[in-house]
Design a protein around this motif. Structure first.
Motif, PDB file in Angstrom:
ATOM      1  N   PRO A   7      -5.513   1.154  -6.891  1.00  0.00           N
ATOM      2  CA  PRO A   7      -4.515   1.420  -7.927  1.00  0.00           C
ATOM      3  C   PRO A   7      -3.987   2.853  -7.877  1.00  0.00           C
ATOM      4  CG  PRO A   7      -6.323   0.148  -8.833  1.00  0.00           C
ATOM      5  CD  PRO A   7      -6.730   0.562  -7.434  1.00  0.00           C
ATOM      6  N   TYR A   8      -2.672   2.961  -8.002  1.00  0.00           N
ATOM      7  CA  TYR A   8      -1.930   4.220  -7.996  1.00  0.00           C
ATOM      8  C   TYR A   8      -1.935   4.913  -6.630  1.00  0.00           C
ATOM      9  CZ  TYR A   8      -2.215   3.335 -12.941  1.00  0.00           C
ATOM     10  OH  TYR A   8      -2.138   2.727 -14.164  1.00  0.00           O
ATOM     11  N   GLU A   9      -2.487   4.244  -5.616  1.00  0.00           N
ATOM     12  CA  GLU A   9      -2.484   4.825  -4.270  1.00  0.00           C
ATOM     13  C   GLU A   9      -1.743   3.905  -3.300  1.00  0.00           C
ATOM     14  OE1 GLU A   9      -2.856   7.566  -1.394  1.00  0.00           O
ATOM     15  OE2 GLU A   9      -3.328   7.853  -3.506  1.00  0.00           O
ATOM     16  N   TYR A  10      -2.196   2.653  -3.157  1.00  0.00           N
ATOM     17  CA  TYR A  10      -1.485   1.695  -2.313  1.00  0.00           C
ATOM     18  C   TYR A  10      -1.819   0.269  -2.748  1.00  0.00           C
ATOM     19  CZ  TYR A  10      -5.893   1.851   0.326  1.00  0.00           C
ATOM     20  OH  TYR A  10      -7.220   1.831   0.687  1.00  0.00           O
ATOM     21  N   TYR A  11      -0.885  -0.634  -2.446  1.00  0.00           N
ATOM     22  CA  TYR A  11      -1.004  -2.045  -2.781  1.00  0.00           C
ATOM     23  C   TYR A  11      -1.874  -2.736  -1.744  1.00  0.00           C
ATOM     24  CZ  TYR A  11       0.652  -6.365  -4.985  1.00  0.00           C
ATOM     25  OH  TYR A  11       0.731  -7.531  -5.671  1.00  0.00           O
ATOM     26  N   SER A  12      -2.427  -3.893  -2.094  1.00  0.00           N
ATOM     27  CA  SER A  12      -3.240  -4.639  -1.133  1.00  0.00           C
ATOM     28  C   SER A  12      -2.359  -5.186  -0.005  1.00  0.00           C
ATOM     29  CB  SER A  12      -3.976  -5.781  -1.832  1.00  0.00           C
ATOM     30  OG  SER A  12      -3.078  -6.641  -2.479  1.00  0.00           O
ATOM     31  N   ASP A  13      -2.952  -5.318   1.166  1.00  0.00           N
ATOM     32  CA  ASP A  13      -2.229  -5.837   2.324  1.00  0.00           C
ATOM     33  C   ASP A  13      -2.303  -7.363   2.286  1.00  0.00           C
ATOM     34  OD1 ASP A  13      -1.134  -6.514   4.774  1.00  0.00           O
ATOM     35  OD2 ASP A  13      -2.078  -4.853   5.833  1.00  0.00           O
ATOM     36  N   GLU A  14      -1.430  -7.940   1.494  1.00  0.00           N
ATOM     37  CA  GLU A  14      -1.432  -9.392   1.284  1.00  0.00           C
ATOM     38  C   GLU A  14      -1.257 -10.161   2.590  1.00  0.00           C
ATOM     39  OE1 GLU A  14      -2.019 -10.855  -1.759  1.00  0.00           O
ATOM     40  OE2 GLU A  14      -2.394  -8.837  -2.518  1.00  0.00           O
ATOM     41  N   ARG A  56       1.323   1.474   8.045  1.00  0.00           N
ATOM     42  CA  ARG A  56       1.094   0.331   7.153  1.00  0.00           C
ATOM     43  C   ARG A  56       0.668   0.812   5.765  1.00  0.00           C
ATOM     44  NH1 ARG A  56       2.970  -3.967   5.229  1.00  0.00           N
ATOM     45  NH2 ARG A  56       1.462  -5.526   4.577  1.00  0.00           N
ATOM     46  N   LEU A  57      -0.192   1.824   5.702  1.00  0.00           N
ATOM     47  CA  LEU A  57      -0.591   2.358   4.409  1.00  0.00           C
ATOM     48  C   LEU A  57       0.609   2.930   3.653  1.00  0.00           C
ATOM     49  CD1 LEU A  57      -4.043   4.067   5.004  1.00  0.00           C
ATOM     50  CD2 LEU A  57      -3.550   1.921   3.818  1.00  0.00           C
ATOM     51  N   GLN A  58       1.532   3.549   4.361  1.00  0.00           N
ATOM     52  CA  GLN A  58       2.730   4.077   3.715  1.00  0.00           C
ATOM     53  C   GLN A  58       3.588   2.943   3.146  1.00  0.00           C
ATOM     54  OE1 GLN A  58       4.156   6.430   6.985  1.00  0.00           O
ATOM     55  NE2 GLN A  58       3.318   8.318   6.128  1.00  0.00           N
ATOM     56  N   GLU A  59       3.701   1.843   3.891  1.00  0.00           N
ATOM     57  CA  GLU A  59       4.442   0.684   3.386  1.00  0.00           C
ATOM     58  C   GLU A  59       3.779   0.142   2.117  1.00  0.00           C
ATOM     59  OE1 GLU A  59       4.220  -1.957   6.710  1.00  0.00           O
ATOM     60  OE2 GLU A  59       5.839  -0.951   7.805  1.00  0.00           O
ATOM     61  N   GLU A  64       3.130  -0.300  -3.968  1.00  0.00           N
ATOM     62  CA  GLU A  64       2.384   0.040  -5.182  1.00  0.00           C
ATOM     63  C   GLU A  64       3.280   0.756  -6.181  1.00  0.00           C
ATOM     64  OE1 GLU A  64      -0.989   0.639  -7.800  1.00  0.00           O
ATOM     65  OE2 GLU A  64      -0.480  -0.860  -6.293  1.00  0.00           O
ATOM     66  N   TYR A  65       4.057   1.709  -5.705  1.00  0.00           N
ATOM     67  CA  TYR A  65       4.895   2.483  -6.613  1.00  0.00           C
ATOM     68  C   TYR A  65       6.191   1.776  -6.977  1.00  0.00           C
ATOM     69  CZ  TYR A  65       1.753   6.356  -6.707  1.00  0.00           C
ATOM     70  OH  TYR A  65       0.654   7.128  -6.923  1.00  0.00           O
ATOM     71  N   ALA A  66       6.566   0.753  -6.226  1.00  0.00           N
ATOM     72  CA  ALA A  66       7.791   0.023  -6.524  1.00  0.00           C
ATOM     73  C   ALA A  66       7.580  -1.062  -7.580  1.00  0.00           C
ATOM     74  CB  ALA A  66       8.356  -0.594  -5.243  1.00  0.00           C
ATOM     75  N   LEU A  67       6.347  -1.215  -8.036  1.00  0.00           N
ATOM     76  CA  LEU A  67       6.075  -2.208  -9.072  1.00  0.00           C
ATOM     77  C   LEU A  67       6.787  -1.814 -10.370  1.00  0.00           C
ATOM     78  CD1 LEU A  67       2.268  -2.809  -8.453  1.00  0.00           C
ATOM     79  CD2 LEU A  67       4.158  -4.333  -7.866  1.00  0.00           C
ATOM     80  N   PRO A  68       7.196  -2.789 -11.161  1.00  0.00           N
ATOM     81  CA  PRO A  68       7.891  -2.474 -12.422  1.00  0.00           C
ATOM     82  C   PRO A  68       7.066  -1.513 -13.282  1.00  0.00           C
ATOM     83  CG  PRO A  68       7.951  -4.833 -11.986  1.00  0.00           C
ATOM     84  CD  PRO A  68       7.044  -4.207 -10.948  1.00  0.00           C
ATOM     85  N   GLY A  69       7.753  -0.549 -13.844  1.00  0.00           N
ATOM     86  CA  GLY A  69       7.104   0.403 -14.716  1.00  0.00           C
ATOM     87  C   GLY A  69       6.501   1.604 -14.005  1.00  0.00           C
TER      88      GLY A  69
END
Length: 73
Positions: A7-14, A56-59, A64-69
């Motif tokens: 959280p607040y760092e990067y999203y999971s690699d779905e 990939r971590l940058q993507e 993560e930061y593009a999530l609403p809010g």
């Protein structure tokens, strides 16, 4: 925490998690997956590079930061 999210760092690699889960359905495919992604990479850095490395971590960070809010920095 890769391929999970931090959280607040990067999203999971779905994408990678879907691949992992699909390979678990077949024992032979799963063993080949583990060999390629876990056993043959040497360490976590090797695993991360195999999965796309810092790019990939940058993507995932962008996701993560593009999530609403969330404010994109």
């Amino acid at each position: 925490s890769y391929p999970g999210n931090m959280p607040y760092e990067y999203y999971s690699d779905e994408e990678h998690l879907r691949l992992w889960l699909s390979k678990e359905r077949n024992p032979e495919e799963f063993q080949a997956f583990l060999k390629e992604y876990i056993f043959d990479t040497g360490d976590f850095s090797g695993y991360l590079e195999k999965c796309g490395g810092i790019r990939r971590l940058q993507e995932l960070r962008w996701q993560e930061y593009a999530l609403p809010g969330r404010e994109v920095k």
